[in-house]
Motif scaffolding. Structure first.
Motif, short mmCIF file in Angstrom:
data_model
loop_
_atom_site.label_atom_id
_atom_site.label_comp_id
_atom_site.label_asym_id
_atom_site.label_seq_id
_atom_site.Cartn_x
_atom_site.Cartn_y
_atom_site.Cartn_z
N VAL A 16 2.32 1.02 10.14
CA VAL A 16 2.07 0.40 8.84
C VAL A 16 3.34 0.26 8.02
CG1 VAL A 16 0.94 0.74 6.59
CG2 VAL A 16 -0.36 1.05 8.70
N ASP A 39 -3.01 6.08 -0.16
CA ASP A 39 -4.15 5.18 0.08
C ASP A 39 -4.50 5.11 1.56
OD1 ASP A 39 -4.38 4.54 -2.61
OD2 ASP A 39 -3.19 2.70 -2.44
N LEU A 40 -3.47 5.04 2.40
CA LEU A 40 -3.69 4.98 3.84
C LEU A 40 -4.32 6.28 4.33
CD1 LEU A 40 -3.34 3.40 6.48
CD2 LEU A 40 -1.12 4.52 6.72
N ALA A 57 -11.93 2.55 7.65
CA ALA A 57 -11.36 2.30 6.32
C ALA A 57 -12.37 1.59 5.42
CB ALA A 57 -10.08 1.48 6.44
N LYS A 75 -3.87 -4.73 6.09
CA LYS A 75 -2.71 -4.24 6.85
C LYS A 75 -3.15 -3.66 8.19
CE LYS A 75 1.68 -3.29 7.11
NZ LYS A 75 2.69 -4.36 7.18
N LEU A 76 -4.19 -2.84 8.18
CA LEU A 76 -4.69 -2.28 9.43
C LEU A 76 -5.17 -3.37 10.38
CD1 LEU A 76 -6.72 0.76 8.06
CD2 LEU A 76 -4.55 0.86 9.32
N VAL A 113 -5.17 -2.21 2.21
CA VAL A 113 -5.15 -1.28 3.35
C VAL A 113 -5.90 -1.89 4.53
CG1 VAL A 113 -5.97 0.96 4.18
CG2 VAL A 113 -4.93 0.78 1.91
N ILE A 136 0.86 -1.19 0.00
CA ILE A 136 0.00 0.00 0.00
C ILE A 136 0.89 1.23 0.00
CG2 ILE A 136 -1.87 -1.18 1.17
CD1 ILE A 136 -1.10 0.27 3.72
N SER A 185 0.78 5.51 10.59
CA SER A 185 1.72 5.44 9.48
C SER A 185 3.00 4.73 9.87
CB SER A 185 2.06 6.83 8.95
OG SER A 185 0.94 7.40 8.34
#
Length: 63
Positions: A60, A8-9, A29, A41-42, A38, A4, A57
């Motif tokens: 991530v 995008d984040l 999200a 990952k979150l 995304v 990502i 951030s």
């Protein structure tokens, strides 16, 4: 897992009220129609709460 990018984040988390729990970030999200990379990952971040977008951030992109 797909990669990502920071934009995008940032779009996925636009409007989040901090501090926020990991589950709140994932739900937000999803509402923002973030892509699956995304959200995935979150969902898998080790931390359970974040004080601000800079902390998200860091979690991530520095894992």
């Amino acid at each position: 897992m797909a990669t990502i990018n920071p934009i995008d984040l940032q779009k996925a988390l636009s409007g989040v009220d901090y501090p926020a729990k990991r589950d709140q970030l994932v739900e937000h999200a999803r509402k923002q129609k973030a892509n699956d990379a995304v959200i995935d990952k979150l969902s898998h971040l080790k931390e359970k709460e974040f004080s601000g977008p800079d902390k998200v951030s860091k979690a991530v992109f520095n894992e």
